[in-house]
Design a protein around this motif. Structure first.
Motif, mmCIF file in Angstrom:
data_model
loop_
_atom_site.group_PDB
_atom_site.id
_atom_site.type_symbol
_atom_site.label_atom_id
_atom_site.label_comp_id
_atom_site.label_asym_id
_atom_site.label_seq_id
_atom_site.Cartn_x
_atom_site.Cartn_y
_atom_site.Cartn_z
ATOM 1 N N PRO A 172 42.089 51.619 38.761
ATOM 2 C CA PRO A 172 40.918 52.442 39.100
ATOM 3 C C PRO A 172 39.771 51.645 39.714
ATOM 4 C CG PRO A 172 41.765 53.023 36.927
ATOM 5 C CD PRO A 172 42.500 51.790 37.350
ATOM 6 N N GLN A 173 39.823 50.310 39.595
ATOM 7 C CA GLN A 173 38.749 49.483 40.149
ATOM 8 C C GLN A 173 38.786 49.426 41.686
ATOM 9 O OE1 GLN A 173 40.649 48.240 37.375
ATOM 10 N NE2 GLN A 173 38.996 49.146 36.157
ATOM 11 N N TYR A 174 39.939 49.692 42.288
ATOM 12 C CA TYR A 174 40.057 49.546 43.744
ATOM 13 C C TYR A 174 39.146 50.507 44.518
ATOM 14 C CZ TYR A 174 43.709 46.002 43.924
ATOM 15 O OH TYR A 174 44.391 44.813 43.848
ATOM 16 N N PRO A 175 39.157 51.804 44.248
ATOM 17 C CA PRO A 175 38.222 52.675 44.979
ATOM 18 C C PRO A 175 36.762 52.350 44.678
ATOM 19 C CG PRO A 175 39.402 53.898 43.272
ATOM 20 C CD PRO A 175 40.078 52.579 43.399
ATOM 21 N N LEU A 176 36.477 51.853 43.466
ATOM 22 C CA LEU A 176 35.110 51.439 43.147
ATOM 23 C C LEU A 176 34.712 50.208 43.955
ATOM 24 C CD1 LEU A 176 35.075 51.903 39.264
ATOM 25 C CD2 LEU A 176 33.948 53.333 40.977
ATOM 26 N N MET A 177 35.663 49.294 44.148
ATOM 27 C CA MET A 177 35.380 48.123 44.975
ATOM 28 C C MET A 177 35.129 48.540 46.421
ATOM 29 S SD MET A 177 34.883 44.905 45.434
ATOM 30 C CE MET A 177 35.514 43.830 44.123
ATOM 31 N N ALA A 178 35.863 49.531 46.903
ATOM 32 C CA ALA A 178 35.630 50.027 48.261
ATOM 33 C C ALA A 178 34.205 50.571 48.393
ATOM 34 C CB ALA A 178 36.649 51.109 48.606
ATOM 35 N N GLU A 204 33.795 36.409 49.057
ATOM 36 C CA GLU A 204 33.529 35.831 47.736
ATOM 37 C C GLU A 204 33.415 36.932 46.687
ATOM 38 O OE1 GLU A 204 30.291 32.855 45.581
ATOM 39 O OE2 GLU A 204 30.667 32.704 47.743
ATOM 40 N N ILE A 205 32.802 38.042 47.062
ATOM 41 C CA ILE A 205 32.714 39.182 46.144
ATOM 42 C C ILE A 205 34.103 39.755 45.868
ATOM 43 C CG2 ILE A 205 31.868 41.555 45.918
ATOM 44 C CD1 ILE A 205 29.372 40.637 47.501
ATOM 45 N N LEU A 206 34.916 39.867 46.914
ATOM 46 C CA LEU A 206 36.272 40.392 46.744
ATOM 47 C C LEU A 206 37.114 39.510 45.821
ATOM 48 C CD1 LEU A 206 37.245 41.623 50.329
ATOM 49 C CD2 LEU A 206 37.201 43.007 48.251
ATOM 50 N N ASN A 207 36.886 38.214 45.877
ATOM 51 C CA ASN A 207 37.672 37.275 45.076
ATOM 52 C C ASN A 207 37.050 36.964 43.718
ATOM 53 O OD1 ASN A 207 40.034 36.443 46.730
ATOM 54 N ND2 ASN A 207 38.448 35.860 48.198
ATOM 55 N N SER A 208 35.933 37.611 43.418
ATOM 56 C CA SER A 208 35.224 37.312 42.176
ATOM 57 C C SER A 208 35.851 38.042 40.982
ATOM 58 C CB SER A 208 33.752 37.715 42.304
ATOM 59 O OG SER A 208 33.105 37.647 41.050
ATOM 60 N N LYS A 209 36.370 37.286 40.027
ATOM 61 C CA LYS A 209 36.907 37.892 38.805
ATOM 62 C C LYS A 209 35.803 38.595 38.023
ATOM 63 C CE LYS A 209 40.830 34.752 38.123
ATOM 64 N NZ LYS A 209 41.470 33.768 37.200
ATOM 65 N N GLU A 210 34.589 38.025 38.086
ATOM 66 C CA GLU A 210 33.467 38.636 37.362
ATOM 67 C C GLU A 210 33.174 40.038 37.895
ATOM 68 O OE1 GLU A 210 28.667 37.992 36.610
ATOM 69 O OE2 GLU A 210 29.884 36.323 37.354
ATOM 70 N N LEU A 215 33.704 45.894 37.093
ATOM 71 C CA LEU A 215 34.063 47.245 37.530
ATOM 72 C C LEU A 215 34.802 48.012 36.437
ATOM 73 C CD1 LEU A 215 35.182 46.632 41.234
ATOM 74 C CD2 LEU A 215 33.249 48.029 40.476
ATOM 75 N N SER A 216 35.470 47.280 35.554
ATOM 76 C CA SER A 216 36.156 47.924 34.432
ATOM 77 C C SER A 216 35.159 48.482 33.426
ATOM 78 C CB SER A 216 37.087 46.925 33.728
ATOM 79 O OG SER A 216 38.061 46.428 34.612
ATOM 80 N N GLU A 217 33.956 47.889 33.412
ATOM 81 C CA GLU A 217 32.920 48.329 32.473
ATOM 82 C C GLU A 217 32.033 49.405 33.101
ATOM 83 O OE1 GLU A 217 32.835 47.331 29.360
ATOM 84 O OE2 GLU A 217 34.556 45.998 29.694
ATOM 85 N N SER A 218 31.434 49.065 34.242
ATOM 86 C CA SER A 218 30.576 50.033 34.932
ATOM 87 C C SER A 218 30.318 49.564 36.356
ATOM 88 C CB SER A 218 29.243 50.220 34.197
ATOM 89 O OG SER A 218 28.371 49.135 34.449
ATOM 90 N N TYR A 219 30.050 50.521 37.213
ATOM 91 C CA TYR A 219 29.765 50.197 38.609
ATOM 92 C C TYR A 219 28.478 49.386 38.730
ATOM 93 C CZ TYR A 219 28.821 50.844 43.585
ATOM 94 O OH TYR A 219 28.556 50.627 44.908
#
Length: 239
Positions: A172-178, A204-210, A215-219
């Motif tokens: 579910p994080q993928y559409p939020l990342m978009a 760098e944002i795309l590769n950031s684990k943080e 995104l799993s917690e909140s947008y």
């Protein structure tokens, strides 16, 4: 042996287009289910100008599924015609003003005739029993994330199989990342003139684990993490 055309993948806005499906069998039902979601915009203007929905299915009879769909969705019109009995002139008149025609009858010869007439009018054709100038791919749609998969007619089953495999990878994080990427890109274009630096920050944002974990917690948490990355690259940028 005739070589297959090399198809170019292209996303198209169908919101103001007319699509005609000739035939009303199971293939037509699947096409209707797929296309209706993309034909909702400016519906009232279209009905006023053309007197029918944006998606027309033409056949001499219709399944209960299509009848129910037409009752529930004004974008869909069912037009009763015995296609096998129509002249080329009558068929061409039915095809007028269509952006895309899908010949989907059970008669391969009739499908070829419809495709030929549509092509003569400069209308795009999506054959269901051969590879033509348009193919409708298997689709993954999650908000702004849209992925299409095609085998260019070689194996619809493989396209579906591939889609199912990719869907298993998309959390579910993928559409939020978009969504986040869209917001960040707009911000960076206003604040960072260096294109290379903008690209570096985006990746760098795309590769950031943080960011992904946030995104799993909140947008909003992910957004804060992303803006921290931006701030690290330039003292002139603030959250």
């Amino acid at each position: 042996m005739t070589s297959k055309p090399k198809l170019f993948p292209l996303m198209v806005d169908l919101s103001d287009k007319s699509i005609i499906i000739m035939g009303a069998g199971s293939v037509a039902e699947r096409k209707v289910n797929l296309l209706l979601d993309y034909l909702q915009g400016n519906l009232q203007d279209h009905l006023q100008n053309y007197g029918k929905g944006k998606l027309s299915v033409i056949s001499n009879r219709f399944s209960p599924t299509l009848l129910t769909a037409a009752e529930d969705n004004p974008a869909l019109s069912l037009i009763t015609e015995d296609l096998e009995q129509l002249s080329d002139k009558a068929l061409s008149k039915l095809l007028a003003d269509a952006f895309l025609v899908i010949p989907a009858t059970s008669d391969k010869q009739l499908n070829g005739r419809i495709a030929h007439l549509a092509s003569q009018q400069g209308t795009l054709v999506n054959p269901v029993d051969s590879v033509g100038e348009v193919t409708i791919p298997s689709i993954i749609s999650q908000d702004d994330l849209l992925i299409s998969i095609s085998t260019q007619g070689s194996s619809p089953a493989l396209a579906k199989f591939t889609r199912q495999k990719i869907e298993q990878l998309l959390t579910p994080q993928y559409p939020l990342m978009a969504k986040l990427q869209s917001e960040i890109r707009i911000y960076l274009k206003k604040q960072v003139s260096d294109q290379a630096l903008r690209k570096q920050i985006i990746w760098e944002i795309l590769n950031s684990k943080e960011v992904w974990n946030s995104l799993s917690e909140s947008y909003e948490m992910a957004k804060q993490s992303a803006y921290k990355i931006i701030a690290n690259h330039t003292e002139n940028l603030s959250q």
